[in-house]
Structure formats: C-alpha cells, structure tokens
Scaffold this motif. Structure first.
Motif, PDB file in Angstrom:
ATOM      1  N   ALA A  19      11.753  19.431  -4.961  1.00 50.83           N
ATOM      2  CA  ALA A  19      11.104  18.310  -4.277  1.00 50.83           C
ATOM      3  C   ALA A  19      10.164  18.820  -3.187  1.00 50.83           C
ATOM      4  O   ALA A  19       9.043  18.311  -3.026  1.00 50.83           O
ATOM      5  N   PHE A  20      10.607  19.826  -2.456  1.00 52.31           N
ATOM      6  CA  PHE A  20       9.761  20.422  -1.415  1.00 52.31           C
ATOM      7  C   PHE A  20       8.525  21.075  -2.032  1.00 52.31           C
ATOM      8  O   PHE A  20       7.400  20.884  -1.564  1.00 52.31           O
ATOM      9  N   ASN A  21       8.726  21.847  -3.094  1.00 57.72           N
ATOM     10  CA  ASN A  21       7.624  22.584  -3.697  1.00 57.72           C
ATOM     11  C   ASN A  21       6.591  21.658  -4.320  1.00 57.72           C
ATOM     12  O   ASN A  21       5.389  21.941  -4.286  1.00 57.72           O
ATOM     13  N   LYS A  22       7.038  20.535  -4.855  1.00 59.06           N
ATOM     14  CA  LYS A  22       6.099  19.588  -5.459  1.00 59.06           C
ATOM     15  C   LYS A  22       5.102  19.086  -4.416  1.00 59.06           C
ATOM     16  O   LYS A  22       3.914  18.929  -4.704  1.00 59.06           O
ATOM     17  N   ARG A  23       5.568  18.872  -3.198  1.00 59.06           N
ATOM     18  CA  ARG A  23       4.666  18.442  -2.128  1.00 59.06           C
ATOM     19  C   ARG A  23       3.712  19.566  -1.734  1.00 59.06           C
ATOM     20  O   ARG A  23       2.530  19.330  -1.494  1.00 59.06           O
ATOM     21  N   ILE A  24       4.234  20.781  -1.688  1.00 53.23           N
ATOM     22  CA  ILE A  24       3.417  21.919  -1.242  1.00 53.23           C
ATOM     23  C   ILE A  24       2.317  22.233  -2.246  1.00 53.23           C
ATOM     24  O   ILE A  24       1.155  22.434  -1.881  1.00 53.23           O
ATOM     25  N   VAL A  25       2.669  22.291  -3.519  1.00 53.20           N
ATOM     26  CA  VAL A  25       1.684  22.699  -4.525  1.00 53.20           C
ATOM     27  C   VAL A  25       0.787  21.548  -4.950  1.00 53.20           C
ATOM     28  O   VAL A  25      -0.229  21.757  -5.607  1.00 53.20           O
ATOM     29  N   ASN A  26       1.181  20.324  -4.586  1.00 50.77           N
ATOM     30  CA  ASN A  26       0.342  19.145  -4.819  1.00 50.77           C
ATOM     31  C   ASN A  26      -0.051  19.006  -6.288  1.00 50.77           C
ATOM     32  O   ASN A  26      -1.227  18.913  -6.640  1.00 50.77           O
TER      33      ASN A  26
ATOM     34  N   VAL B 200      -4.166  23.841 -15.690  1.00 54.95           N
ATOM     35  CA  VAL B 200      -3.619  23.868 -14.336  1.00 54.95           C
ATOM     36  C   VAL B 200      -4.094  22.662 -13.534  1.00 54.95           C
ATOM     37  O   VAL B 200      -5.129  22.075 -13.818  1.00 54.95           O
ATOM     38  N   ASP B 201      -3.313  22.317 -12.529  1.00 54.02           N
ATOM     39  CA  ASP B 201      -3.736  21.227 -11.633  1.00 54.02           C
ATOM     40  C   ASP B 201      -3.334  21.500 -10.190  1.00 54.02           C
ATOM     41  O   ASP B 201      -3.230  20.586  -9.379  1.00 54.02           O
ATOM     42  N   SER B 202      -3.104  22.774  -9.856  1.00 49.35           N
ATOM     43  CA  SER B 202      -2.634  23.121  -8.513  1.00 49.35           C
ATOM     44  C   SER B 202      -3.247  24.447  -8.078  1.00 49.35           C
ATOM     45  O   SER B 202      -3.454  25.355  -8.899  1.00 49.35           O
ATOM     46  N   TRP B 203      -3.494  24.545  -6.779  1.00 51.47           N
ATOM     47  CA  TRP B 203      -3.944  25.823  -6.220  1.00 51.47           C
ATOM     48  C   TRP B 203      -2.940  26.933  -6.522  1.00 51.47           C
ATOM     49  O   TRP B 203      -3.311  28.095  -6.706  1.00 51.47           O
TER      50      TRP B 203
END
Length: 233
Positions: A21-28, A99-102
């Motif tokens: 859950a935390f990582n999903k917010r970070i990687v957007n 891909v869809d994330s930095w």
C-alpha cells in the motif's frame, strides 16, 4: 513459465500488505502492487535470467501484465539475461510501452560497462525524441547513469536540448541529471542551466536538488544559493 513466475512473485509478496500500500503511493502506478520488495525482485531476476531467451522474455511481456511488480521483473530479466545488445534493446522497446511509473524506469536502468556502448548511446538518443513520457525519461536516466563522463558531457547536454516533451517525469529526470552532472562538471552545468532552452521549472528544480545534496563544497553551495530567486509550485 508465466504462471510459475506469478506464483513466485505472490510468494515473495506474502506479509507485505502494508509495504504494498505504501509503495503504490510512492511509485504512483495505476497497476496493482502486490508488494514484492526490489531486492527480492532483483534476486529472482538474477536466478531466472540465465535460463531465459529473448523469446521467453518477449512472451512474458506479451502476456497479461498482472501487476507493477510483474512488469518490473520483466524489465530486470532484460537486464540480467544473456542477450546481445540488439536483443536487449529490442526487448527494451517492448518493455517501455508496458510501464506507467518512474520506478519502472529508474530501477530498470543500471550502471554497467555493457550499457556504455555506442548502440546504447544511439538508443538513448532515440528515446529522447519519443512522444511517450516514460520512454523519454528512460533516455534521460540512461544518459545520466552511463554517459555523464568527460568524453560525452557536451554531447549529453546537446542531446537534451532537443527534448520537446513537457511531462512531469521528464522534467524531474532532467533536473536530476543536471544536479548529478554538476558534481563533476560544476561550471559547465551551471552555464548550461542558464541557457534559455531550459524551462524555469526544470532549472529551479535542478538548483533545489543541488542545494539538498551533500556532494558540493561550501564554496559551490554559496554559488548555488545565489541561484535561489525562485518559488517552485
């Protein structure tokens, strides 16, 4: 093979619900994040890659992209598999639209001698001209990671001047590159940042990153501080 990899990723994600859950917010990302930690993904890729052909990885990329973690693993397989440069580039061209994330870019790009060859330089320049935000970011991060040296620095700056994409993740990558370049090419980079082709947001973000870095001398920080007449949104 696809199903076996999904099983292994799911096993590595067990107990990591809070991290997911935390990582999903970070990687957007808009993809599901199951919570496989990056070191575990790298270890899995290194274990699987020696037995993988280009066709195997291509098939995995063509299969349903189950999660952020799955797509990232496919990228890491490209990096670690025993492929010649052109095969790896062809697979990278297949990977980037997935891909869809930095994070799919920044974790994928690694500093290795093999990635400093001319074919990789040409591919990075090709990516800079793409209309896809994360493909352009890949080009910028690839240049920053493997080509910021005495032999290439002028060519890197010249190549960046041709970028037309105005995406947030492109501009963040550019700011990161300029701040990194300034560590070893301080005066040259500051002169480049003052050129009119660099937009104010990117310039200011680069100066901000430099101010936050401990890699500059007090004398250099004094020069950087004079560039701080700005307010970032």
């Amino acid at each position: 093979m696809h199903d076996q990899i999904i099983t292994q990723l799911n096993a590595l994600s067990q107990g990591n619900e809070t991290y997911a859950a935390f990582n999903k917010r970070i990687v957007n990302t808009k993809m599901p994040v199951i919570g496989v930690r990056v070191p575990d993904s790298r270890r899995l890729a290194r274990r699987l890659a020696p037995d993988m052909s280009a066709a195997d990885i291509s098939e995995l990329l063509t299969a349903q992209n189950e999660s952020f973690d799955y797509v990232l693993l496919c990228g890491l397989l490209i990096t670690h598999a025993r492929l010649d440069d052109q095969m790896a580039i062809n697979l990278t061209k297949q990977y980037l639209p997935c891909v869809d994330s930095w994070a799919h870019i920044d974790i994928f790009v690694e500093k290795k001698r093999r990635f400093t060859g001319e074919v990789w330089w040409d591919f990075a320049l090709e990516c800079l001209l793409s209309e896809a935000e994360f493909t352009v970011r890949y080009g910028v991060i690839a240049l920053m990671t493997n080509f910021l040296d005495e032999a290439r620095i002028d060519q890197v700056f010249a190549a960046l001047r041709r970028i037309k994409h105005d995406g947030y993740y492109v501009k963040m990558a550019l700011a990161w590159l300029y701040a990194t370049a300034a560590v070893h090419f301080f005066e040259l980079t500051l002169a480049e940042l003052e050129n009119e082709h660099i937009d104010a947001w990117t310039r200011n973000k680069a100066y901000q990153k430099m101010r936050e870095s401990r890699r500059f001398t007090p004398e250099q920080q004094a020069v950087i501080s004079k560039k701080r007449g700005y307010k970032l949104e």
